[in-house]
Design an enzyme around this catalytic site. Structure first.
Site, short mmCIF file in Angstrom:
data_model
loop_
_atom_site.label_atom_id
_atom_site.label_comp_id
_atom_site.label_asym_id
_atom_site.label_seq_id
_atom_site.Cartn_x
_atom_site.Cartn_y
_atom_site.Cartn_z
N LYS A 1 0.84 -1.21 0.00
CA LYS A 1 0.00 0.00 0.00
C LYS A 1 0.87 1.26 0.00
O LYS A 1 0.69 2.16 -0.82
CB LYS A 1 -0.92 0.02 1.24
CG LYS A 1 -1.83 -1.21 1.34
CD LYS A 1 -2.76 -1.14 2.55
CE LYS A 1 -2.06 -1.16 3.89
NZ LYS A 1 -1.35 -2.42 4.21
N ARG B 1 -9.89 -0.31 8.47
CA ARG B 1 -9.38 -1.63 8.83
C ARG B 1 -10.50 -2.59 9.22
O ARG B 1 -10.25 -3.77 9.37
CB ARG B 1 -8.47 -1.54 10.06
CG ARG B 1 -7.29 -0.64 9.88
CD ARG B 1 -6.40 -1.22 8.84
NE ARG B 1 -5.20 -1.80 9.35
CZ ARG B 1 -3.99 -1.25 9.23
NH1 ARG B 1 -3.84 -0.08 8.66
NH2 ARG B 1 -2.94 -1.88 9.67
N ARG C 1 11.90 -5.13 5.20
CA ARG C 1 11.59 -3.74 4.88
C ARG C 1 12.48 -2.79 5.68
O ARG C 1 12.77 -3.01 6.84
CB ARG C 1 10.13 -3.42 5.22
CG ARG C 1 9.83 -1.91 5.14
CD ARG C 1 8.38 -1.57 5.16
NE ARG C 1 7.68 -2.12 6.30
CZ ARG C 1 6.36 -2.10 6.42
NH1 ARG C 1 5.61 -1.57 5.48
NH2 ARG C 1 5.78 -2.63 7.48
N ARG D 1 10.96 -1.09 11.18
CA ARG D 1 9.83 -0.75 12.04
C ARG D 1 9.71 -1.73 13.22
O ARG D 1 9.93 -2.92 13.06
CB ARG D 1 8.52 -0.78 11.22
CG ARG D 1 8.15 0.58 10.68
CD ARG D 1 7.03 0.56 9.69
NE ARG D 1 5.84 -0.16 10.08
CZ ARG D 1 4.74 -0.22 9.34
NH1 ARG D 1 4.69 0.43 8.18
NH2 ARG D 1 3.70 -0.90 9.73
N ARG E 1 -0.26 -9.06 13.33
CA ARG E 1 -0.88 -8.14 12.36
C ARG E 1 -1.59 -8.92 11.26
O ARG E 1 -2.68 -8.55 10.83
CB ARG E 1 0.18 -7.21 11.76
CG ARG E 1 0.64 -6.15 12.74
CD ARG E 1 1.98 -5.57 12.35
NE ARG E 1 1.96 -4.87 11.08
CZ ARG E 1 3.03 -4.69 10.32
NH1 ARG E 1 4.21 -5.16 10.70
NH2 ARG E 1 2.93 -4.05 9.18
P1 AP5 Z 1 4.82 -1.53 1.96
O1 AP5 Z 1 4.47 -0.77 0.74
O2 AP5 Z 1 5.52 -0.80 3.05
O3 AP5 Z 1 3.54 -2.33 2.49
P2 AP5 Z 1 2.24 -1.80 3.23
O4 AP5 Z 1 1.07 -2.46 2.61
O5 AP5 Z 1 2.24 -0.31 3.32
O6 AP5 Z 1 2.47 -2.47 4.65
P3 AP5 Z 1 2.34 -1.88 6.11
O7 AP5 Z 1 3.13 -2.79 6.99
O8 AP5 Z 1 2.69 -0.43 6.17
O9 AP5 Z 1 0.83 -2.07 6.35
P4 AP5 Z 1 0.07 -2.10 7.67
O10 AP5 Z 1 -1.31 -1.95 7.21
O11 AP5 Z 1 0.37 -3.25 8.54
O12 AP5 Z 1 0.72 -0.88 8.50
P5 AP5 Z 1 0.20 0.57 8.84
O13 AP5 Z 1 1.36 1.46 8.86
O14 AP5 Z 1 -0.99 0.93 8.07
O15 AP5 Z 1 5.73 -2.78 1.49
C1 AP5 Z 1 6.20 -3.71 2.44
C2 AP5 Z 1 7.57 -4.27 1.97
O16 AP5 Z 1 7.35 -5.00 0.76
C3 AP5 Z 1 8.59 -3.17 1.64
O17 AP5 Z 1 9.87 -3.65 1.99
C4 AP5 Z 1 8.47 -3.00 0.12
O18 AP5 Z 1 9.69 -2.58 -0.46
C5 AP5 Z 1 8.11 -4.43 -0.32
N1 AP5 Z 1 7.25 -4.48 -1.50
C6 AP5 Z 1 6.20 -3.66 -1.80
N2 AP5 Z 1 5.63 -4.02 -2.96
C7 AP5 Z 1 6.34 -5.12 -3.41
C8 AP5 Z 1 6.22 -5.95 -4.56
N3 AP5 Z 1 5.26 -5.76 -5.50
N4 AP5 Z 1 7.10 -6.97 -4.68
C9 AP5 Z 1 8.06 -7.21 -3.73
N5 AP5 Z 1 8.22 -6.43 -2.62
C10 AP5 Z 1 7.36 -5.41 -2.46
O19 AP5 Z 1 -0.31 0.33 10.35
C11 AP5 Z 1 0.61 0.05 11.38
C12 AP5 Z 1 -0.15 -0.05 12.69
O20 AP5 Z 1 -0.79 1.20 12.99
C13 AP5 Z 1 -1.28 -1.08 12.74
O21 AP5 Z 1 -0.81 -2.39 13.04
C14 AP5 Z 1 -2.15 -0.50 13.87
O22 AP5 Z 1 -1.59 -0.74 15.12
C15 AP5 Z 1 -2.06 0.99 13.59
N6 AP5 Z 1 -3.10 1.46 12.66
C16 AP5 Z 1 -2.89 2.01 11.43
N7 AP5 Z 1 -4.07 2.31 10.85
C17 AP5 Z 1 -5.03 1.94 11.71
C18 AP5 Z 1 -6.45 1.97 11.68
N8 AP5 Z 1 -7.10 2.45 10.61
N9 AP5 Z 1 -7.13 1.49 12.74
C19 AP5 Z 1 -6.50 1.01 13.81
N10 AP5 Z 1 -5.15 0.93 13.93
C20 AP5 Z 1 -4.43 1.39 12.89
MG MG Z 2 2.37 1.09 4.87
#
Ligand code: AP5
Ligand code: MG
Length: 212
Positions: free
Chosen positions: A14, A87, A124, A158, A169
Site C-alpha cells: 500500500k 481496517r 523492509r 519498524r 498483524r
Molecule cells: P509496503 O508498501 O511498506 O507495504 P504496506 O502495505 O504499506 O504495509 P504496512 O506494513 O505499512 O501495512 P500495515 O497496514 O500493517 O501498516 P500501517 O502502517 O498501516 O511494502 C512492504 C515491503 O514489501 C517493503 O519492503 C516493500 O519494499 C516491499 N514491497 C512492496 N511491494 C512489493 C512488490 N510488489 N514486490 C516485492 N516487494 C514489495 O499500520 C501500522 C499499525 O498502525 C497497525 O498495526 C495499527 O496498530 C495501527 N493502525 C494504522 N491504521 C489503523 C487503523 N485504521 N485502525 C487502527 N489501527 C491502525
Molecule cells: Mg504502509
C-alpha cells in the site's frame, strides 16, 4: 474526482504504491499508520497511548484513528489516497458517513497470498528522514544503509516488523478484512489488483484501474 481507498494486508504494498502514485498522478497520500508513528516519535500523549498497541501488532481504537484522520484531511479540491484506513467494517462506514459524505470513492484491494508477507516485512527498511520504502531483497538502496532519495543514513526497521508482531498483524487482518471487502463489493466500487506481481507491474495495473 474519486477518492481512493487502499485495502490490503500488512506488506501488500500500500505504502509503496501510494508513493509511486503521488509522484506520477498527484494524489494526497494519507496513511493512518504514518500519522500514528509520527505521534509515537513525538512522544505526544496520543503517541504514548498507542505505542504498545502498535508494537504488539494490534489495532488502535477506532475513535482515536478516525479523529486523527479527520484533522489531517480536507477533501476540498483534493484527491486523497487513504492508506490503512478503514481496517474494519465500523471504520468503513465511518469513512463514508463522517469523512467522505457524498464524495465518490473507489476501494482498491491489493490482493496476494499472505505467505509471502513475512519475508517482505522483515526485510523492509524505511527512511526515517523522507519516508522512502526499501526492501533488502526486492528493492535495496544502491548504497547499503543510505537512502537513494534523500541521501540520509537513517534507514529504520519498524518495531512492528519483527516476526511476532507481523504474525499478530496478519491474524488481525484475516479476522477483519472480509466484511470490509463485502461492504465495498455491495456498493459496487471494489477493484482487485494482483499485488504478488513486481512493483512496476502492480503500478501499471493500478494506473489502469484508477485511470491516471
Ligand atoms: P509496503 O508498501 O511498506 O507495504 P504496506 O502495505 O504499506 O504495509 P504496512 O506494513 O505499512 O501495512 P500495515 O497496514 O500493517 O501498516 P500501517 O502502517 O498501516 O511494502 C512492504 C515491503 O514489501 C517493503 O519492503 C516493500 O519494499 C516491499 N514491497 C512492496 N511491494 C512489493 C512488490 N510488489 N514486490 C516485492 N516487494 C514489495 O499500520 C501500522 C499499525 O498502525 C497497525 O498495526 C495499527 O496498530 C495501527 N493502525 C494504522 N491504521 C489503523 C487503523 N485504521 N485502525 C487502527 N489501527 C491502525
Ligand atoms: Mg504502509
Amino acid at each position: 474526482m474519486k477518492q481512493v481507498i487502499f485495502l490490503g494486508a500488512p506488506g501488500s504494498g500500500k505504502g509503496t504504491q501510494a508513493k509511486l502514485l503521488v509522484a506520477d498522478c498527484g494524489f494526497n497520500h494519507l496513511s493512518t499508520g504514518d500519522l500514528l508513528r509520527a505521534e509515537v516519535a513525538k512522544e505526544s500523549e496520543l503517541g504514548l497511548k498507542v505505542k504498545n498497541i502498535m508494537e504488539n501488532g494490534e489495532l488502535v481504537g477506532d475513535d482515536i484513528v478516525l479523529e486523527l484522520l479527520k484533522i489531517n484531511c480536507d477533501l476540498t479540491g483534493s484527491q486523497y489516497l487513504f492508506d490503512g484506513f478503514p481496517r474494519n467494517l465500523a471504520q468503513a462506514k465511518a469513512l463514508d458517513e463522517l469523512v467522505l459524505g457524498g464524495t465518490e470513492s473507489v476501494a482498491v484491494y491489493l490482493d496476494l497470498d499472505l505467505d509471502v508477507l513475512l519475508e517482505r516485512l522483515v526485510n523492509r527498511r524505511t527512511c526515517g528522514d523522507c519516508g522512502a520504502i526499501y526492501n533488502l531483497v526486492h528493492s535495496a538502496p544502491k548504497v547499503a544503509g543510505t537512502c537513494d532519495k534523500c541521501g540520509g543514513s537513517n534507514l529504520l526497521h519498524r518495531d512492528d516488523d519483527k516476526a511476532l508482531a507481523v504474525s499478530k498483524r496478519l491474524a488481525v487482518f484475516k479476522n477483519t478484512i472480509t466484511p470490509v471487502l463485502e461492504y465495498y463489493e455491495q456498493k459496487g466500487n471494489l477493484r482487485r489488483i494482483d499485488a504478488s506481481q513486481n512493483m512496476d507491474q502492480v503500478l501499471v495495473q493500478m494506473k489502469e484501474t484508477l485511470g491516471c
